[in-house]
Design an enzyme around this catalytic site. Structure first.
Site, mmCIF file in Angstrom:
data_model
loop_
_atom_site.group_PDB
_atom_site.id
_atom_site.type_symbol
_atom_site.label_atom_id
_atom_site.label_comp_id
_atom_site.label_asym_id
_atom_site.label_seq_id
_atom_site.Cartn_x
_atom_site.Cartn_y
_atom_site.Cartn_z
ATOM 1 C CG HIS A 54 -19.184 5.743 -13.202
ATOM 2 N ND1 HIS A 54 -17.939 5.573 -13.761
ATOM 3 C CD2 HIS A 54 -18.968 6.077 -11.906
ATOM 4 C CE1 HIS A 54 -17.015 5.797 -12.834
ATOM 5 N NE2 HIS A 54 -17.610 6.102 -11.712
ATOM 6 C CG HIS A 100 -11.441 9.780 -10.700
ATOM 7 N ND1 HIS A 100 -11.346 10.948 -10.012
ATOM 8 C CD2 HIS A 100 -12.654 9.283 -10.380
ATOM 9 C CE1 HIS A 100 -12.455 11.154 -9.296
ATOM 10 N NE2 HIS A 100 -13.255 10.147 -9.505
#
EC number: 6.3.5.3
Length: 739
Positions: A54, A100
């Site tokens: 990430h 998200h």
């Protein structure tokens, strides 16, 4: 875990505690080599979060390098909070899209809300005022109670945050497919405006300058959120609710205003959002980008929970926080400025020359790590890639045209497919008129927002047909970029650049990595041909539930420039008597289509084909015709084919219909999803000028009958549909499924 209870360096190694944090054995050995010793618990945490996919893109960097990232108008490409593109008159547009997904799968309201909050901070940390929000959402089939819950809560979360903060949510897309059942995708995009001289970077220059923490206090929410986003969802993911952050839009509204005022001060050196990996990423990245180091005193971090350890403070992903560097001696001005907005601003460290990130707590040094090692030196993996087994099979299939008995019933059924149906239920929850700059509201091909003080506008859209990309990642990648550009052009805009959100399954599986590589190849080629460089984006891997990956979904967010607002064009018919034109050729292409999915319950075969040079030529011709004032309405032909596109243009109008004649085999003429096609209407007096400017075929005219009638080439009626009935079916589909 208190400091006393934290495992010591030897235990971390022997008990492989680092593996629980997401580091492999090889990575831990690299850390040991970099430090020349075993790391302590806090240091292990810093590396684990900064070296997660990430934060580091360690699995995707080799692929991302293929994207074209420069262009005449590009002022800032990938590498900062958001990309920046020049729009003339000393102004620029700043935009970025982020995912998200994992947080939204387990805590949909807060997951979606904080996704919006985070992307807004990326934009205003560059010095820009956010002017618009968009989103791209994917869910399973709405028949499932769990999917209904996720859908309702995600939309409520986006609305709750965006509406409170006063930034209009002007557009986006929602698609439904079974593969997203356990792993929805929530991609949020923010667009901002800035003057060239106000552009700020996240860099910590000037040894001795002061590092300050501004905004909300730090809690234990979101610890290891970045690591959580770098693994597959499983039954135990539910237990990770604490890894989902909680947002406060009112705090963020104050933070925006305070930061935009701060940016006007020459005391500011650098500014960065505390996003994924919180204080760790903001401090390490700001130091590394400037070739400097940072010392921080963690006792000074504003904390909203007692007994927080250095590890917890550094890894927390509490929302609405920024890290800033200010000139030494100017700290009080900053404190006063933030106090005016009721926000904390505290001195917590200084910039150093030795490139180290040093952390102190209760008088002791608790971490000492090279900033570059965290921010720049994560291992890069060239994962094995293998063509997906299904691909060759699909490529060799002889494609049959689906059997359709009743064209009218089929059209009505398609209009009620959730992916095609009206998304009014979604966008009616969003305030899309706040700030009073929205020129084209949700529901047309692209949204358009006015650039205040000028005659210009910004057109914006998010696009991706993941079914095509599943069938053929390279061709589907091209189509995603081309469709976004088509939507911008149909709205009167010149495509400028894209941001992307690459949503894929587990990259450690060779077939998934093949999907990533091929789709990026296709997108890159389309970006080069259409002259829309990639100025930033986000990678979201491990979108799997119980080992089943979502479709490859590399979402494209595109912004275009409307040079004069009088060129703004929308999809709905304007007046009876206008001529209807179709641009582009229709082939019997049904792979991945809405019709195929509706009739067969699955997708298979080859995706539609695309010729990017033809696409560019058509877009240029249409944009020139729009700018010459020759076009009344424009709509790209997408899901559901020509019958759906013509119906949508009628549904958006009032009391108008159309009579149209389509050549070729009826099912393909009506419902095939061939690319690079447009439905355009033109005033009768502009017929000659339009036909000279654009290669187009006149197929009919707009009527005031409130009916859409489509004939075949023998002039036999294929279908006649009442527009009010179509509108009712199209608008009612999603609310009906949610009941």
């Amino acid at each position: 875990m208190s400091l006393m209870l934290e495992p010591n360096p030897t235990q971390i190694k022997e008990e492989r505690i680092y593996a629980e944090m997401g580091l492999t054995d090889e990575e831990f050995a690299m850390v040991e080599k970099i430090l020349g010793r075993l790391p302590n618990y806090t240091e292990t945490g810093l590396f684990s979060v900064m070296w997660s996919e990430h934060c580091s893109y360690k699995n995707s960097k080799p692929v991302l390098r293929k994207f074209p990232t420069t262009g005449e108008r590009v002022l800032q490409g990938p590498g900062e909070g958001a990309g920046i593109v020049d729009i003339g008159d000393n102004q620029a547009v700043v935009f970025k899209m982020e995912s998200h997904n994992h947080p939204s799968a387990i805590e949909p309201y807060q997951g979606a809300a904080t996704g919006v909050g985070g992307i807004i901070r990326d934009v205003f940390s560059m010095g820009a005022r956010p002017v618009a929000l968009l989103n791209s959402l994917r869910f399973g089939e709405l028949q499932s109670p769990r999917v209904k819950y996720l859908f309702e809560e995600v939309v409520a979360g986006i609305a709750g945050y965006g509406n409170c903060i006063g930034i209009p949510t002007v557009g986006g897309e929602v698609q439904f497919d079974p593969c997203y059942e356990g792993n929805p995708l929530v991609n949020a995009m923010c667009v901002g405006l800035i003057n060239h001289e106000d552009i700020k970077k996240g860099q910590a220059h000037g040894a001795g300058n002061t590092v300050m923490y501004v905004g909300a206090s730090t809690g234990r929410d979101g610890i290891h959120g970045a690591t959580f986003a770098s693994e597959e969802l499983s039954e135990s993911s539910e237990a990770k609710r604490p890894a989902v952050q909680v947002g406060d839009p009112f705090m963020e509204k104050l933070l925006i205003e305070a930061c935009l005022e701060l940016i006007q001060s020459d005391a500011l050196v650098g500014i960065q959002d505390m996003g994924a990996a919180g204080l760790t990423s903001s401090s390490a990245e700001m130091a590394s980008k400037a070739g400097m180091g940072i010392e921080m005193y963690l006792d000074d971090v504003p904390q909203r929970e007692t007994g927080m350890t250095p590890y917890e403070m550094m890894l927390s992903e509490s929302q609405e926080r920024m890290l800033i560097v200010v000139k030494k001696g100017r700290e009080q001005e900053i404190v006063d400025l933030f106090e005016k907005y009721g926000l904390a601003a505290v001195t917590m460290g200084k910039v150093t020359e030795d490139k180290m990130l040093r952390l102190f707590h209760k008088g002791e040094m608790v971490a000492e790590v090279p900033a570059d090692a965290l921010a720049e030196e994560a291992p890069i993996y060239h994962k094995p890639s293998q063509e997906a087994a299904y691909f060759a099979e699909f490529q060799q299939m002889k494609m049959e045209t689906p059997k359709v008995e009743n064209y009218k019933e089929t059209l009505f059924a398609l209009l009620q497919q959730p992916t095609i149906a009206s998304k009014e239920w979604v966008y009616d929850q969003y305030d899309y008129q706040v700030r009073t700059s929205t020129v084209v509201t949700p529901g047309s091909d692209a949204a358009v927002v006015r650039v205040r003080g000028t005659e210009k506008g910004l057109a914006m859209t998010t696009d991706c047909n993941s079914r095509y990309i599943y069938l053929d990642p390279e061709v589907g990648g091209k189509i995603a970029v081309a469709e976004a550009a088509r939507n911008i052009v149909c709205s009167g805009g010149e495509p400028l650049a894209i941001t992307d959100c690459l949503n894929f399954g587990n990259p450690e599986k060779p077939e998934i990595f093949w999907q990533i590589e091929k789709s990026v190849d296709g997108m890159s080629e389309a970006c080069r041909t259409l002259q829309t460089p990639v100025i930033g984006g986000n990678v979201s891997m491990y979108n799997e539930r119980s080992g089943e990956a979502v479709y490859p979904t590399p979402t494209v967010g595109m912004v275009g420039l409307v040079h004069d607002l009088k060129h703004v064009t929308t999809q709905e018919f304007k007046q009876a008597g206008d001529l209807v034109y179709v641009i582009g050729e229709t082939k019997a292409e049904f792979g991945g289509s809405e019709l195929q999915k509706m009739l067969h319950g699955k997708i298979f075969g080859q995706s539609p084909s695309i010729d990017l040079d033809v696409e560019l030529k058509r877009q240029k011709q249409i944009l020139a015709a729009i700018q010459a004032g020759l076009v009344q309405s424009a709509h790209d032909v997408a899901e559901g084919g020509l019958a759906v596109a013509i119906s949508e243009s009628a549904i958006g109008a009032n009391g108008l219909g159309a009579t149209v004649k389509l050549d070729g085999e009826a099912t393909a003429a009506l419902f095939a999803e061939s690319q690079s096609r447009f439905v355009i209407t033109v005033k009768r007096e502009n017929k000659e000028a339009f036909e000279k400017a654009v290669e187009a075929i006149q197929v009919g005219e707009v009527t005031n009958t409130n009916e859409v009638t489509i004939h075949n080439e023998e002039n036999e009626v294929l279908l006649t549909a009442n527009v009010d009935e179509m509108r009712k079916a199209w608008k009612g589909a999603i609310p009906c499924l949610l009941k």
